[in-house]
Structure formats: structure tokens, C-alpha cells
Write a protein that holds these residues in place. Structure first.
Motif, PDB file in Angstrom:
ATOM      1  N   ALA A  56     -34.145   2.202 -26.080  1.00 12.82           N
ATOM      2  CA  ALA A  56     -34.095   2.301 -24.624  1.00 12.82           C
ATOM      3  C   ALA A  56     -32.781   1.697 -24.141  1.00 12.82           C
ATOM      4  N   GLY A  57     -32.051   2.459 -23.349  1.00 13.87           N
ATOM      5  CA  GLY A  57     -30.773   1.984 -22.821  1.00 13.87           C
ATOM      6  C   GLY A  57     -30.642   2.328 -21.349  1.00 13.87           C
ATOM      7  N   LYS A  58     -29.953   1.443 -20.604  1.00 12.68           N
ATOM      8  CA  LYS A  58     -29.785   1.652 -19.169  1.00 12.68           C
ATOM      9  C   LYS A  58     -28.472   1.027 -18.736  1.00 12.68           C
ATOM     10  N   GLY A  59     -27.740   1.733 -17.888  1.00 12.63           N
ATOM     11  CA  GLY A  59     -26.467   1.221 -17.403  1.00 12.63           C
ATOM     12  C   GLY A  59     -26.178   1.693 -15.992  1.00 12.63           C
ATOM     13  N   THR A  60     -25.517   0.839 -15.220  1.00 16.51           N
ATOM     14  CA  THR A  60     -25.116   1.166 -13.853  1.00 16.51           C
ATOM     15  C   THR A  60     -23.675   0.713 -13.633  1.00 16.51           C
ATOM     16  N   SER A  61     -22.969   1.430 -12.783  1.00 20.13           N
ATOM     17  CA  SER A  61     -21.581   1.091 -12.466  1.00 20.13           C
ATOM     18  C   SER A  61     -21.286   1.523 -11.044  1.00 20.13           C
ATOM     19  N   SER A  62     -20.570   0.685 -10.306  1.00 22.04           N
ATOM     20  CA  SER A  62     -20.176   1.014  -8.941  1.00 22.04           C
ATOM     21  C   SER A  62     -18.799   0.418  -8.664  1.00 22.04           C
ATOM     22  N   GLN A  63     -18.033   1.107  -7.810  1.00 25.13           N
ATOM     23  CA  GLN A  63     -16.686   0.659  -7.489  1.00 25.13           C
ATOM     24  C   GLN A  63     -16.324   1.125  -6.090  1.00 25.13           C
ATOM     25  N   SER A  64     -15.646   0.257  -5.340  1.00 20.82           N
ATOM     26  CA  SER A  64     -15.238   0.577  -3.982  1.00 20.82           C
ATOM     27  C   SER A  64     -13.847   0.013  -3.736  1.00 20.82           C
ATOM     28  N   ASN A  65     -12.940   0.835  -3.197  1.00 20.59           N
ATOM     29  CA  ASN A  65     -11.570   0.421  -2.926  1.00 20.59           C
ATOM     30  C   ASN A  65     -11.166   0.895  -1.540  1.00 20.59           C
ATOM     31  N   SER A  66     -10.335   0.093  -0.880  1.00 16.28           N
ATOM     32  CA  SER A  66      -9.859   0.445   0.452  1.00 16.28           C
ATOM     33  C   SER A  66      -8.448  -0.087   0.630  1.00 16.28           C
ATOM     34  N   LEU A  67      -7.573   0.734   1.201  1.00 18.65           N
ATOM     35  CA  LEU A  67      -6.185   0.354   1.448  1.00 18.65           C
ATOM     36  C   LEU A  67      -5.734   1.010   2.746  1.00 18.65           C
ATOM     37  N   THR A  68      -5.365   0.199   3.710  1.00 16.82           N
ATOM     38  CA  THR A  68      -4.894   0.695   5.002  1.00 16.82           C
ATOM     39  C   THR A  68      -3.559   0.048   5.323  1.00 16.82           C
ATOM     40  N   GLY A  69      -2.795   0.736   6.137  1.00 20.93           N
ATOM     41  CA  GLY A  69      -1.481   0.237   6.531  1.00 20.93           C
ATOM     42  C   GLY A  69      -0.522   1.399   6.701  1.00 20.93           C
ATOM     43  N   SER A  70       0.754   1.102   6.653  1.00 21.05           N
ATOM     44  CA  SER A  70       1.764   2.144   6.779  1.00 21.05           C
ATOM     45  C   SER A  70       3.023   1.707   6.059  1.00 21.05           C
ATOM     46  N   ILE A  71       3.806   2.670   5.607  1.00 17.58           N
ATOM     47  CA  ILE A  71       5.071   2.413   4.940  1.00 17.58           C
ATOM     48  C   ILE A  71       6.011   3.564   5.259  1.00 17.58           C
ATOM     49  N   THR A  72       7.250   3.243   5.573  1.00 13.62           N
ATOM     50  CA  THR A  72       8.246   4.248   5.905  1.00 13.62           C
ATOM     51  C   THR A  72       9.121   4.508   4.693  1.00 13.62           C
ATOM     52  N   VAL A  73       9.226   5.777   4.320  1.00 13.93           N
ATOM     53  CA  VAL A  73       9.959   6.167   3.115  1.00 13.93           C
ATOM     54  C   VAL A  73      11.023   7.188   3.488  1.00 13.93           C
ATOM     55  N   THR A  74      11.788   7.600   2.497  1.00 20.21           N
ATOM     56  CA  THR A  74      12.837   8.594   2.711  1.00 20.21           C
ATOM     57  C   THR A  74      12.583   9.818   1.853  1.00 20.21           C
ATOM     58  N   VAL A  75      13.137  10.930   2.273  1.00 14.28           N
ATOM     59  CA  VAL A  75      13.056  12.177   1.511  1.00 14.28           C
ATOM     60  C   VAL A  75      14.106  12.122   0.409  1.00 14.28           C
ATOM     61  N   SER A  76      13.662  12.250  -0.832  1.00 20.48           N
ATOM     62  CA  SER A  76      14.584  12.180  -1.963  1.00 20.48           C
ATOM     63  C   SER A  76      14.974  13.550  -2.505  1.00 20.48           C
ATOM     64  N   GLU A  77      14.176  14.569  -2.204  1.00 17.51           N
ATOM     65  CA  GLU A  77      14.480  15.903  -2.727  1.00 17.51           C
ATOM     66  C   GLU A  77      13.733  16.947  -1.903  1.00 17.51           C
ATOM     67  N   VAL A  78      14.386  18.070  -1.675  1.00 21.19           N
ATOM     68  CA  VAL A  78      13.755  19.212  -1.015  1.00 21.19           C
ATOM     69  C   VAL A  78      13.511  20.281  -2.065  1.00 21.19           C
ATOM     70  N   LEU A  79      12.240  20.575  -2.328  1.00 24.91           N
ATOM     71  CA  LEU A  79      11.899  21.547  -3.360  1.00 24.91           C
ATOM     72  C   LEU A  79      12.173  22.972  -2.877  1.00 24.91           C
ATOM     73  N   ARG A  80      12.145  23.907  -3.801  1.00 21.99           N
ATOM     74  CA  ARG A  80      12.484  25.284  -3.460  1.00 21.99           C
ATOM     75  C   ARG A  80      11.480  25.920  -2.510  1.00 21.99           C
TER      76      ARG A  80
END
Length: 234
Positions: free
Chosen positions: A134-158
Motif C-alpha cells: 500500500a502506497g500513498k503520496g501527495t504533493s502541492s506547490q504554489s508560486n506568485s510573482l508580481t511587479g514590473s521591469i522595463t527591458v529593451t528590444v534586442s532583436e526584431v525577428l523576421r
């Protein structure tokens, strides 16, 4: 001879002390900021100015459109990525197995009669087996990330999509925290405020971590990692 050995031991002790002090000093110093080239901001190509002026308002390499949308569309343009990451996962499993086996060997006869001792058969045998699991297992995970970051365009694809990348460092007292992100953005997903949510960034790589005294205090030491590794016999 004994004086020479004593002097050599003193020199060895002094060298060991210098090595220990150097190691402690290196460990106590603040870590250098990790400037990864994969997240460095991309700058647009510099405009070439030949220095000539034909007496008009227009100058080569300098232009402004009154009706152009200011959304990011070229290498070096700035775009804001709004971090809206939230994941919830859970899993449970249960297994039960059972098996029962019985094997019996009939009484052996010799010259038409069973072999007995005091009336009890001695050449009869049987094997029984009973297995349960007899075997039994449980697993749970919760993640949250909020905020903002300003980046630059490094390449324009075709196909017109924009490859973006960038990082943001925040220094607080004795520690540093940084956010890094890179991925691919569709121009259609960029809002009027020149921002795009992170869940619309394709092939996104988002990193949130820190360095310094607080990060070191929350990390396991090298000896603990040795005992927690797969090579540990304990």
C-alpha cells in the motif's frame, strides 16, 4: 638540525595563517555583481552625422513623426513587462496491491503406501505466499510573482516579433536583489502604455534572486550540502 626543523615549522605556520586570513577576507568581502551578457540592455545603432547642413530644418539621421505610434518596435526601444505570474499545482496518488499463492505437493507413495512416521506423512510439503503493498503520496506547490521591469528590444525577428531582455537590481542595506527576464513579445500584445503582461511573453525566462548577507544566511553551507547530496552514505 633541530633548529632548522623548528624554523621550517614556524615558516609553515606563518604561511598557513596568511592563507587562512586571505580566505576569510575573501569570504567576508561583498560579492561582485553578476553582469550577465544575456540580460544586458541592447542599444540601437548610432546615427551617422556627416556634419553637413544644407540650410534646411531636416538633418540626416534625425527624424520625428507626428503620427507614429510610440510602442516598441525597433532594437533598443524600451518596453515594460508587468510580472503577473501565479501557478498552483497539486497531485495525489494511491496504490494498493495484494497477492496470495498456495502450492501443495501430494503425499509421496512408496510401493503403493504413503511414507509415514508414527502415522504422520513425512514426504508431503506445501508452500504459501501472501504479499500486500500500500502506497500513498501527495504533493502541492504554489508560486506568485508580481511587479514590473522595463527591458529593451534586442532583436526584431523576421515575422515582426520582438526579442526582449533586461534586468533590474535593487540594493537594500547589505544585500542585493535582482530580476531578470528575456523572451519574445508580439507587437500586437503591447498595450497603449507600451507595456505587456509577462504571461504573454513567449519562451520567457524569469529569474528573481538575491545576493549578500541575507541571501547567504538563507542558503545551506557546503558541509550540509555534502550530507544532503546523493553521494552521502547517511
Amino acid at each position: 638540525m633541530s633548529e632548522t626543523i623548528a624554523i621550517n615549522i614556524q615558516h609553515l605556520s606563518a604561511l598557513m595563517m596568511v592563507a587562512v586570513v586571505s580566505l576569510v577576507s575573501a569570504c567576508s568581502s561583498a560579492p561582485a555583481r553578476d553582469q550577465s551578457a544575456d540580460y544586458e540592455s541592447a542599444a540601437p545603432a548610432a546615427a551617422v552625422d556627416d556634419g553637413s547642413n544644407m540650410g534646411s530644418i531636416y538633418r540626416s539621421g534625425y527624424g520625428m513623426s507626428l503620427f507614429l505610434d510610440r510602442r516598441a518596435r525597433q532594437v533598443g526601444d524600451i518596453i515594460t513587462v508587468t510580472l503577473e505570474e501565479k501557478t498552483d499545482a497539486s497531485k495525489s496518488s494511491s496504490t494498493a496491491t495484494g497477492k496470495e499463492s498456495n502450492i501443495s505437493v501430494p503425499t509421496v507413495t512408496l510401493l503403493g503406501r504413503g511414507v509415514t512416521h508414527n502415522g504422520v506423512p513425512i514426504l508431503s510439503s506445501g508452500v504459501s505466499s501472501d504479499q500486500d503493498f500500500a502506497g500513498k503520496g501527495t504533493s502541492s506547490q504554489s508560486n506568485s510573482l508580481t511587479g514590473s521591469i522595463t527591458v529593451t528590444v534586442s532583436e526584431v525577428l523576421r515575422n515582426g516579433s520582438l526579442r526582449v531582455r533586461g534586468e533590474k537590481w535593487v540594493t537594500i542595506n547589505q544585500g542585493e536583489e535582482f530580476i531578470r527576464i528575456k523572451g519574445i513579445v508580439r507587437p500586437e500584445d503591447i498595450g497603449a502604455d507600451n507595456a505587456v503582461p509577462s504571461y504573454k511573453v513567449a519562451d520567457a525566462r524569469i529569474t528573481y534572486s538575491g545576493k549578500g548577507a541575507l541571501a547567504d544566511a538563507n542558503s545551506m553551507g557546503w558541509l550540509g550540502r555534502v550530507f544532503q547530496s546523493v553521494l552521502s552514505p547517511f
